[in-house]
Design an enzyme around this catalytic site. Structure first.
Site, PDB file in Angstrom:
ATOM      1  N   LYS A   1      45.747 -23.849  44.502  1.00 29.27           N
ATOM      2  CA  LYS A   1      46.405 -22.538  44.379  1.00 29.27           C
ATOM      3  C   LYS A   1      45.851 -21.680  43.245  1.00 29.27           C
ATOM      4  CE  LYS A   1      50.972 -24.222  45.706  1.00 29.27           C
ATOM      5  NZ  LYS A   1      52.403 -24.066  45.486  1.00 29.27           N
TER       6      LYS A   1
ATOM      7  N   ASP B   1      55.950 -18.501  47.028  1.00 30.46           N
ATOM      8  CA  ASP B   1      56.858 -19.523  46.477  1.00 30.46           C
ATOM      9  C   ASP B   1      58.099 -18.903  45.816  1.00 30.46           C
ATOM     10  OD1 ASP B   1      55.389 -21.731  47.282  1.00 30.46           O
ATOM     11  OD2 ASP B   1      54.188 -21.780  45.455  1.00 30.46           O
TER      12      ASP B   1
END
Ligand code: ATR
Length: 280
Positions: A66, A104
């Site tokens: 990420k 997220d």
């Protein structure tokens, strides 16, 4: 021809994303398939460009990719992903542009809203200062929460709070060490655990015990393996409201699905699929 979607990570074998997204595609009658691909960090650039060249519909990135994605100059991050410092969703634009998003924090926000938590002005304690905490804290600060980041390594909490303060978001934020947790919880509305405490195989650990919690609190544990963590059990014993980490997983996935396809997936089905996968 089927359109391919995927999650890249290493390890990625236990990812619940394929089951969750394939169920959503199938229910909508979309001719798409979602697969997990093990991609090593040094191959990330080639893998993303290869996926784009092969006409993939979109990608998710997970550990340890990420943060790395943000360093690739051909990815255009949206402002939130840039602030968080991590990309978990890649969209292949029609004009050849490769866009990076981080869903997220949005997943965490939606899980809180589902539980009727008013975010603006709410006093939230975020335990942990790692990648997950960053995503959650940036989003909730943008939504106007009054946040205290609390972490075993105090400097990391202070540093994260400093960074978020510098972004001049509507919420308030400060960082501190774990020793102040008990006092902070007394006046808090929400506790969000983003640490790895309680996660399999350390299932008997928790950031707080029932004695430190109270019935006015909402406890959100982003750990979803096991489904009922020790922290959630302690919360129930204290009469507090609980939110399962499964919801954050499902809502971040649903947001990625919308970004790729512009179509609304069935979050209920995605949740049911993830719960079934976790119970086997
Ligand atoms: P992620 O990216 O998934 O958030 P991470 O960056 O490894 O993972 O962060 C893990 C978090 O759990 C950190 O905040 C870590 O605290 P430190 O910064 O002090 O390492 C926290 N954590 C892990 N094990 C812990 C433990 N035994 N007690 C308290 N906090 C713990």
């Amino acid at each position: 021809m089927k359109q391919v979607f995927g999650v890249f990570g290493d390890p990625v074998g236990h990812s619940l994303s394929p089951a969750m997204h394939n169920a959503a595609f199938s229910a909508l009658g979309m001719d798409c398939i979602y697969h997990a691909f093990r991609v090593r960090p040094e191959k990330l650039e080639k893998a993303i460009l290869g996926a784009e060249a092969m006409g993939f519909g979109g990608l998710n990135l997970t550990v340890p990719l990420k943060e790395k994605a943000l360093k690739l100059d051909f990815i255009k991050p949206d402002p939130l992903a840039k602030r968080i410092g991590a990309v978990n969703t890649i969209v292949f634009g029609k004009d050849g542009e490769i866009q990076g998003y981080n869903t997220d924090g949005l997943g965490a926000r939606q899980a809180l809203l589902d539980a009727s938590v008013e975010i603006m002005g709410s006093r939230m304690v975020i335990a942990g200062a790692g990648g997950a905490a960053r995503a959650v804290a940036f989003q909730l600060a943008a939504d106007g929460a009054d946040i205290t980041v609390i972490n075993r390594t105090e400097e990391r909490a202070v540093e994260l709070a400093k960074e978020i303060s510098a972004a001049a978001l509507p919420g308030k934020i400060r960082g501190t060490g774990l020793s102040g947790l008990k006092d902070l919880l007394r006046d808090a509305d929400v506790l969000i655990n983003t640490t790895t405490l309680g996660m399999y195989p350390n299932t008997d650990t928790a950031i707080a015990t029932a004695e430190e919690l109270h019935s006015g609190l909402t406890i959100f544990d982003i750990v979803y393996n096991p489904l009922e963590t020790r922290l959630l059990r302690e919360a129930k014993a204290a009469g507090a409201k609980t939110i399962s980490g499964v919801l954050m997983l499902v809502y971040q996935g649903a947001e990625a699905f919308r970004l790729w396809t512009g179509v609304e997936p069935s979050v209920e089905l995605m949740k049911k699929t993830v719960l079934e996968a976790l119970q086997v």
